[in-house]
Design a protein around this motif. Structure first.
Motif, mmCIF file in Angstrom:
data_model
loop_
_atom_site.group_PDB
_atom_site.id
_atom_site.type_symbol
_atom_site.label_atom_id
_atom_site.label_comp_id
_atom_site.label_asym_id
_atom_site.label_seq_id
_atom_site.Cartn_x
_atom_site.Cartn_y
_atom_site.Cartn_z
ATOM 1 N N ASP A 1 -17.683 -1.344 -1.742
ATOM 2 C CA ASP A 1 -16.460 -1.416 -2.511
ATOM 3 C C ASP A 1 -16.710 -1.802 -3.962
ATOM 4 O O ASP A 1 -15.779 -1.919 -4.736
ATOM 5 N N VAL B 91 -4.708 4.767 5.644
ATOM 6 C CA VAL B 91 -5.195 3.649 4.838
ATOM 7 C C VAL B 91 -6.653 3.880 4.463
ATOM 8 O O VAL B 91 -7.499 4.103 5.328
ATOM 9 N N PRO C 115 -2.221 -6.869 3.652
ATOM 10 C CA PRO C 115 -1.689 -5.586 3.178
ATOM 11 C C PRO C 115 -0.396 -5.227 3.916
ATOM 12 O O PRO C 115 -0.269 -5.456 5.117
ATOM 13 N N ALA D 162 -9.267 -0.921 2.426
ATOM 14 C CA ALA D 162 -8.237 -1.799 2.977
ATOM 15 C C ALA D 162 -8.333 -1.945 4.483
ATOM 16 O O ALA D 162 -7.692 -2.830 5.058
ATOM 17 N N GLN D 163 -9.111 -1.114 5.131
ATOM 18 C CA GLN D 163 -9.143 -1.126 6.586
ATOM 19 C C GLN D 163 -9.751 -2.391 7.204
ATOM 20 O O GLN D 163 -9.378 -2.743 8.322
ATOM 21 N N ILE E 250 -5.829 -11.839 2.366
ATOM 22 C CA ILE E 250 -5.241 -10.567 1.934
ATOM 23 C C ILE E 250 -4.393 -10.030 3.083
ATOM 24 O O ILE E 250 -4.893 -9.826 4.190
ATOM 25 N N TRP F 298 -6.833 -6.055 -7.284
ATOM 26 C CA TRP F 298 -7.590 -6.205 -6.035
ATOM 27 C C TRP F 298 -8.979 -6.782 -6.327
ATOM 28 O O TRP F 298 -9.454 -7.668 -5.620
ATOM 29 N N ARG G 266 -15.644 -8.203 6.128
ATOM 30 C CA ARG G 266 -15.469 -8.006 4.710
ATOM 31 C C ARG G 266 -16.773 -8.001 3.953
ATOM 32 O O ARG G 266 -16.950 -7.328 2.962
ATOM 33 N N TYR H 67 -8.965 -5.260 6.604
ATOM 34 C CA TYR H 67 -7.900 -6.247 6.696
ATOM 35 C C TYR H 67 -6.852 -5.783 7.698
ATOM 36 O O TYR H 67 -6.685 -4.601 7.944
ATOM 37 N N PHE I 295 -3.797 -4.569 8.627
ATOM 38 C CA PHE I 295 -2.582 -3.967 8.090
ATOM 39 C C PHE I 295 -1.644 -3.497 9.192
ATOM 40 O O PHE I 295 -0.498 -3.154 8.928
ATOM 41 N N LEU J 127 0.814 -1.206 0.000
ATOM 42 C CA LEU J 127 0.000 0.000 0.000
ATOM 43 C C LEU J 127 0.856 1.269 0.000
ATOM 44 O O LEU J 127 1.784 1.416 0.792
#
Length: 237
Positions: A224, A123, A115, A127-128, A113, A93, A217, A130, A132, A79
């Motif tokens: 998304d 971020v 990141p 992506a949040q 996933i 993605w 998710r 997941y 990270f 990222l």
């Protein structure tokens, strides 16, 4: 005698840097991670994952890239602000996320996933969900992020430890919770970028730590879903 693995166990997704040396750093990271994943697999193969270090601006996706993206077990997006501005990265993605949408197991969606932060940054929401923020990857990675970890020689031991811990996680997850391959092999123009109409992320002040928004998710996937933005510049990487 060493065993063999069925590649790719992982797929590294990143935005190319045609004007600097970041591509070389990513290539080194890929080779180091590939080596350590093979070590955990006890394999004498040469390749455990995939990272396209050759694709450049103006080129279409290669068939090899699409095939690997459609079969890889773990997706590792690196990222950066540039990553979320790349149409091709958003499409990569999308392809992997669509495979997770077809997999009903929550453990595959939570861990398939991984990141990694290239630099300190805020971020984006996509992506949040997941994880990270990885304290298990070491304090130095949390402090400086991956680019500096690779570049700064004094962090050599921290970098090696980071790669080994990541490789162990990749191997364990890829073999314990495999994600089904998809028979579809779409062309570049057939895929909708997951990042379309998303505001560009900003580098954050201080250490760049961002709050993780606790959501699963499935709930985030509804917002998304992108539509293709014809105004995006063609940026395959």
């Amino acid at each position: 005698m060493g065993s063999s693995v069925t590649p790719p166990l992982f797929f590294i997704s990143y935005a190319h840097d045609p004007f600097g040396d970041d591509d070389q750093h990513v290539d080194r990271f890929y080779r180091d991670l590939n080596h350590d994943v093979l070590m955990f697999a006890g394999s004498r193969d040469e390749t455990a994952g995939f990272c396209d270090a050759s694709l450049r601006l103006g080129q279409r996706w290669s068939r090899t890239l699409v095939d690997n993206l459609s079969t890889a077990q773990v997706f590792i997006p690196i990222l950066s602000p540039k990553y979320f501005q790349s149409e091709a990265c958003g499409k990569e993605w999308s392809v992997f996320a669509s495979r997770l949408d077809e997999d009903a197991r929550p453990e595959s969606q939570d861990s398939s996933i991984i990141p990694l932060l290239w630099i300190p940054m805020t971020v984006p929401a996509i992506a949040q969900p997941y994880q990270f923020k990885e304290t298990s990857f070491g304090a130095k990675y949390e402090e400086v992020k991956l680019r500096a970890l690779i570049r700064e020689g004094r962090h050599g031991d921290d970098y090696k430890s980071f790669v080994q811990k990541l490789a162990q996680r990749v191997f364990q997850h890829a073999t314990a919770v495999p994600v089904a391959a998809t028979a579809a092999r779409p062309g570049f123009d057939e895929i909708l970028s997951a990042f379309t109409s998303m505001p560009a992320p900003r580098p954050s002040a201080g250490n760049g730590a961002a709050k993780v928004r606790h959501s699963n998710r499935r709930s985030s996937s509804l917002v998304d879903r992108p539509i293709l933005n014809a105004n995006l510049p063609e940026d395959p990487r």
